[in-house]
Design an enzyme around this catalytic site. Structure first.
Site, PDB file in Angstrom:
ATOM      1  CB  SER A  18      -0.864  -0.005   1.265  1.00  0.00           C
ATOM      2  OG  SER A  18      -1.487   1.258   1.447  1.00  0.00           O
TER       3      SER A  18
ATOM      4  CE1 TYR B 204      -4.279  -2.481   4.914  1.00  0.00           C
ATOM      5  CE2 TYR B 204      -3.564  -0.209   4.636  1.00  0.00           C
ATOM      6  CZ  TYR B 204      -3.999  -1.413   4.088  1.00  0.00           C
ATOM      7  OH  TYR B 204      -4.137  -1.539   2.731  1.00  0.00           O
TER       8      TYR B 204
END
Ligand SMILES: NC(=O)c1ccc[n+]([C@@H]2O[C@H](COP(=O)([O-])OP(=O)(O)OC[C@H]3O[C@@H](n4cnc5c(N)ncnc54)[C@H](OP(=O)(O)O)[C@@H]3O)[C@@H](O)[C@H]2O)c1
Length: 272
Positions: free
Chosen positions: A144, A157
């Site tokens: 990401s 995350y």
């Protein structure tokens, strides 16, 4: 570097039942790659496989929870059984949850690492066995843009995505001499089920990432970037060169980044 022909080169994609994985599977199949679709929702996988086959592509679905190592091994074996080999793997299955750092050290953190990091590593480790034997292959991790910074309330995350990024960076060097390419994919906000799921799994939303941003794009944009990378392998795949630049600056200017993040949080009504 010469263009890699993708026709008839099988790819295993985890998290192919929706979003980025589904879009990438459709685009890989369009490029001529037989696609092994893996995820937990087998009904959704069957629909995706059916529509790929109807469009003239090759696809097979396998139920797989990536947090279970044996199921990852089975998915790789299935790819080899059905298509005769495995050329590429896109370790894409993952999810996000919003939680402060001190509330992320129990189940939330463990679950996130089990799926986002260890799940990727299980499937990559097993896929590498036939790839190394063939001395050819391409491993892609869906990391990401958030792998590069610690976003408030998204630490678990960000850590799981940074772990994938770092594993990809090291593997890239470790496997190069064996003819295997390794890439990390860094999507920006992508319009998928990710945000709905994050909202339902989070106790409290303070730094909602799902709002409309200039960087929000459809999953097909990530899928197209992945296919380009399969054709012309590169270390990192970004869907926004501007955000790549901004995050590069953020890494070398942490104080400025903190000020910007505080301003964003204040604007959203959650001073940090
Ligand atoms: N959307 C974004 O803005 C964005 C931005 C950067 C990176 N990403 C990354 O992109 C990847 C794909 O997310 P998405 O945006 O496409 O969201 P999505 O539509 O929610 O897709 C997530 C996929 O992961 C699968 N999955 C989740 N847990 C799993 C498990 N334990 N075992 C096997 N499969 C599992 C889901 O399938 P089942 O539920 O059927 O198992 C689903 O197919 C994730 O790794 C995410 O971190 C997303």
């Amino acid at each position: 570097m010469a263009r890699v022909p993708l026709h008839d080169r099988p790819i295993l994609i985890t998290g192919a039942s929706s979003g980025i994985g589904e879009a990438t599977a459709r685009l890989c199949a369009k490029a001529g790659m037989p696609v092994l679709l893996a995820a937990r929702r087998t009904d959704r996988l069957a629909e995706v496989a059916g529509s790929i086959i109807k469009a003239g592509g090759r696809a097979e679905a396998v139920g797989c929870d990536v947090s279970d190592e044996a199921q990852c091994r089975r998915a790789v074996e299935r790819c080899v059984e059905v298509f005769g080999s495995i050329y590429a793997v896109f370790a894409n299955a993952g999810f996000g949850v919003e939680a402060p750092v001190l509330e992320s050290d129990g189940a939330i953190f463990d679950d996130m690492m089990k799926v986002n990091y260890h799940g990727s590593m299980h499937v990559v480790r097993y896929a590498l066995e036939p790839m190394r034997a063939a001395r050819s292959g391409h491993v892609l991790f869906c990391s990401s843009c958030l792998s590069k910074i610690g976003l408030p309330f998204y630490s678990a995350y960000c850590i799981s995505k940074a772990a994938q990024d770092y594993a990809a960076r090291a593997l890239r060097h470790e496997l190069r001499a064996e003819g295997i390419r390794v890439s990390s994919v860094h999507p920006t906000s992508t319009r998928t089920e990710f945000f709905d799921l994050a909202r339902t799994r989070s106790r409290d939303i303070k730094f909602d990432l799902s709002g409309r941003t200039a960087f929000m794009h459809p999953p097909e944009k990530v899928g197209r970037a992945v296919v380009r990378c399969l054709r012309r392998p590169r270390g990192e795949v970004w869907t926004s060169p501007l955000l790549r630049f901004i995050l590069g600056v953020a890494v070398i200017c942490p104080e400025t980044t903190d000020r910007v993040l505080r301003r964003i949080a204040r604007k959203r009504g959650h001073p940090v």
